[in-house]
Design a protein around this motif. Structure first.
Motif, PDB file in Angstrom:
ATOM      1  N   GLN A  52      61.812 -56.878 114.061  1.00 25.78           N
ATOM      2  CA  GLN A  52      62.817 -57.614 113.395  1.00 25.78           C
ATOM      3  C   GLN A  52      62.529 -58.175 112.101  1.00 25.78           C
ATOM      4  N   PRO A  53      63.422 -57.750 111.075  1.00 24.29           N
ATOM      5  CA  PRO A  53      64.703 -57.095 111.196  1.00 24.29           C
ATOM      6  C   PRO A  53      64.275 -55.566 111.265  1.00 24.29           C
ATOM      7  N   PRO A  54      65.443 -54.823 111.828  1.00 24.34           N
ATOM      8  CA  PRO A  54      64.714 -53.454 111.993  1.00 24.34           C
ATOM      9  C   PRO A  54      65.019 -52.711 110.769  1.00 24.34           C
ATOM     10  N   PRO A  55      64.546 -51.638 110.693  1.00 22.42           N
ATOM     11  CA  PRO A  55      64.478 -50.816 109.467  1.00 22.42           C
ATOM     12  C   PRO A  55      65.922 -50.324 109.133  1.00 22.42           C
ATOM     13  N   GLN A  56      66.143 -50.498 107.742  1.00 27.16           N
ATOM     14  CA  GLN A  56      67.586 -50.442 107.235  1.00 27.16           C
ATOM     15  C   GLN A  56      67.718 -48.954 106.568  1.00 27.16           C
ATOM     16  N   THR A  57      66.680 -48.414 105.831  1.00 26.23           N
ATOM     17  CA  THR A  57      66.593 -47.443 104.988  1.00 26.23           C
ATOM     18  C   THR A  57      65.624 -46.369 105.639  1.00 26.23           C
ATOM     19  N   LEU A  58      65.790 -45.174 104.964  1.00 27.93           N
ATOM     20  CA  LEU A  58      64.656 -44.344 105.289  1.00 27.93           C
ATOM     21  C   LEU A  58      63.254 -44.624 104.918  1.00 27.93           C
ATOM     22  N   GLN A  59      63.171 -45.295 103.750  1.00 24.97           N
ATOM     23  CA  GLN A  59      61.965 -45.857 103.346  1.00 24.97           C
ATOM     24  C   GLN A  59      61.381 -46.970 104.203  1.00 24.97           C
ATOM     25  N   GLU A  60      62.138 -47.785 104.671  1.00 26.43           N
ATOM     26  CA  GLU A  60      61.605 -48.839 105.447  1.00 26.43           C
ATOM     27  C   GLU A  60      61.203 -48.329 106.872  1.00 26.43           C
ATOM     28  N   LEU A  61      62.266 -47.320 107.463  1.00 22.11           N
ATOM     29  CA  LEU A  61      61.773 -46.444 108.876  1.00 22.11           C
ATOM     30  C   LEU A  61      60.249 -45.979 108.531  1.00 22.11           C
ATOM     31  N   GLU A  62      60.049 -45.103 107.477  1.00 21.69           N
ATOM     32  CA  GLU A  62      58.774 -44.478 107.286  1.00 21.69           C
ATOM     33  C   GLU A  62      57.704 -45.643 107.154  1.00 21.69           C
ATOM     34  N   ARG A  63      57.976 -46.603 106.436  1.00 20.08           N
ATOM     35  CA  ARG A  63      57.092 -47.815 106.439  1.00 20.08           C
ATOM     36  C   ARG A  63      56.589 -48.187 107.895  1.00 20.08           C
ATOM     37  N   ALA A  64      57.871 -48.648 108.434  1.00 22.62           N
ATOM     38  CA  ALA A  64      57.647 -49.045 109.780  1.00 22.62           C
ATOM     39  C   ALA A  64      56.986 -47.984 110.940  1.00 22.62           C
ATOM     40  N   LEU A  65      57.208 -46.979 110.532  1.00 22.59           N
ATOM     41  CA  LEU A  65      56.559 -45.689 111.471  1.00 22.59           C
ATOM     42  C   LEU A  65      54.935 -45.921 111.546  1.00 22.59           C
ATOM     43  N   LEU A  66      54.810 -45.732 110.034  1.00 20.37           N
ATOM     44  CA  LEU A  66      53.376 -45.756 109.644  1.00 20.37           C
ATOM     45  C   LEU A  66      52.557 -47.085 110.075  1.00 20.37           C
ATOM     46  N   GLU A  67      53.224 -48.074 110.072  1.00 20.44           N
ATOM     47  CA  GLU A  67      52.566 -49.431 110.378  1.00 20.44           C
ATOM     48  C   GLU A  67      52.496 -49.437 111.772  1.00 20.44           C
ATOM     49  N   GLU A  68      53.437 -49.014 112.566  1.00 19.02           N
ATOM     50  CA  GLU A  68      53.493 -49.024 113.956  1.00 19.02           C
ATOM     51  C   GLU A  68      52.302 -48.043 114.724  1.00 19.02           C
ATOM     52  N   TRP A  69      52.364 -47.049 114.191  1.00 13.09           N
ATOM     53  CA  TRP A  69      51.436 -45.678 114.310  1.00 13.09           C
ATOM     54  C   TRP A  69      49.860 -46.394 114.224  1.00 13.09           C
ATOM     55  N   ASP A  70      49.600 -47.182 113.153  1.00 13.09           N
ATOM     56  CA  ASP A  70      48.312 -47.532 112.781  1.00 13.09           C
ATOM     57  C   ASP A  70      47.951 -48.850 113.802  1.00 13.09           C
ATOM     58  N   ARG A  71      49.081 -49.210 114.646  1.00 15.24           N
ATOM     59  CA  ARG A  71      48.763 -50.450 115.525  1.00 15.24           C
ATOM     60  C   ARG A  71      48.725 -50.404 117.004  1.00 15.24           C
ATOM     61  N   ILE A  72      48.948 -48.870 117.391  1.00 11.66           N
ATOM     62  CA  ILE A  72      48.798 -48.364 118.600  1.00 11.66           C
ATOM     63  C   ILE A  72      47.349 -48.294 119.008  1.00 11.66           C
ATOM     64  N   PRO A  73      47.013 -49.241 119.738  1.00 19.24           N
ATOM     65  CA  PRO A  73      45.356 -49.129 120.213  1.00 19.24           C
ATOM     66  C   PRO A  73      45.008 -48.014 120.700  1.00 19.24           C
ATOM     67  N   GLN A  74      43.624 -47.448 120.262  1.00 22.06           N
ATOM     68  CA  GLN A  74      43.301 -46.375 120.675  1.00 22.06           C
ATOM     69  C   GLN A  74      42.933 -46.261 122.220  1.00 22.06           C
ATOM     70  N   LEU A  75      42.756 -47.538 122.766  1.00 20.96           N
ATOM     71  CA  LEU A  75      42.705 -47.667 124.009  1.00 20.96           C
ATOM     72  C   LEU A  75      43.778 -46.827 124.849  1.00 20.96           C
ATOM     73  N   VAL A  76      45.191 -47.204 124.170  1.00 23.71           N
ATOM     74  CA  VAL A  76      46.248 -46.639 124.849  1.00 23.71           C
ATOM     75  C   VAL A  76      46.206 -44.946 124.848  1.00 23.71           C
ATOM     76  N   ILE A  77      45.815 -44.551 123.765  1.00 24.78           N
ATOM     77  CA  ILE A  77      45.338 -42.947 123.636  1.00 24.78           C
ATOM     78  C   ILE A  77      44.506 -42.585 124.472  1.00 24.78           C
ATOM     79  N   ASN A  78      43.266 -43.294 124.556  1.00 25.51           N
ATOM     80  CA  ASN A  78      42.278 -42.773 125.571  1.00 25.51           C
ATOM     81  C   ASN A  78      42.742 -42.765 127.004  1.00 25.51           C
ATOM     82  N   ARG A  79      43.433 -43.965 127.408  1.00 27.73           N
ATOM     83  CA  ARG A  79      44.005 -43.827 128.751  1.00 27.73           C
ATOM     84  C   ARG A  79      45.096 -42.774 129.196  1.00 27.73           C
TER      85      ARG A  79
END
Length: 101
Positions: A52-79
């Motif tokens: 919130q707010p959701p990404p509105q442009t491709l640049q915002e979407l790219e930034r959101a994807l990269l930020e959220e990717w970095d926030r996925i805990p390694q524990l989730v991947i390991n499980r």
């Protein structure tokens, strides 16, 4: 490995794999249960969709994807990786049919 999706079975792909000497693994058709990265993509999509707010442009979407990717805990991947033996056993038990995941 692929998920037997139709684009992966196109003649062009088949010819390329043959020419490169790549042998395809036997794999259940369209089985996200057997491909942990599909669950990671789902988690990433949910995280971006919940911003919130959701990404509105491709640049915002790219930034959101990269930020959220970095926030996925390694524990989730390991499980997800650690769950593979159970997923394989379950898939074998149902003979390749739908699994309860």
């Amino acid at each position: 490995m692929d998920d037997n999706c139709r684009p992966h079975r196109a003649n062009l792909v088949e010819d390329f794999l043959f020419k490169e000497g790549i042998v395809r693994m036997e794999w259940p058709t369209c089985s996200p249960d057997m491909n942990p990265i599909e669950h990671v993509w789902d988690a990433l999509g949910r995280r971006v969709a919940g911003r919130q707010p959701p990404p509105q442009t491709l640049q915002e979407l790219e930034r959101a994807l990269l930020e959220e990717w970095d926030r996925i805990p390694q524990l989730v991947i390991n499980r997800l990786i650690d769950s593979m033996p159970q997923r394989c056993s379950t898939l074998l038990a149902v003979r390749g049919n739908h699994t309860p995941y």
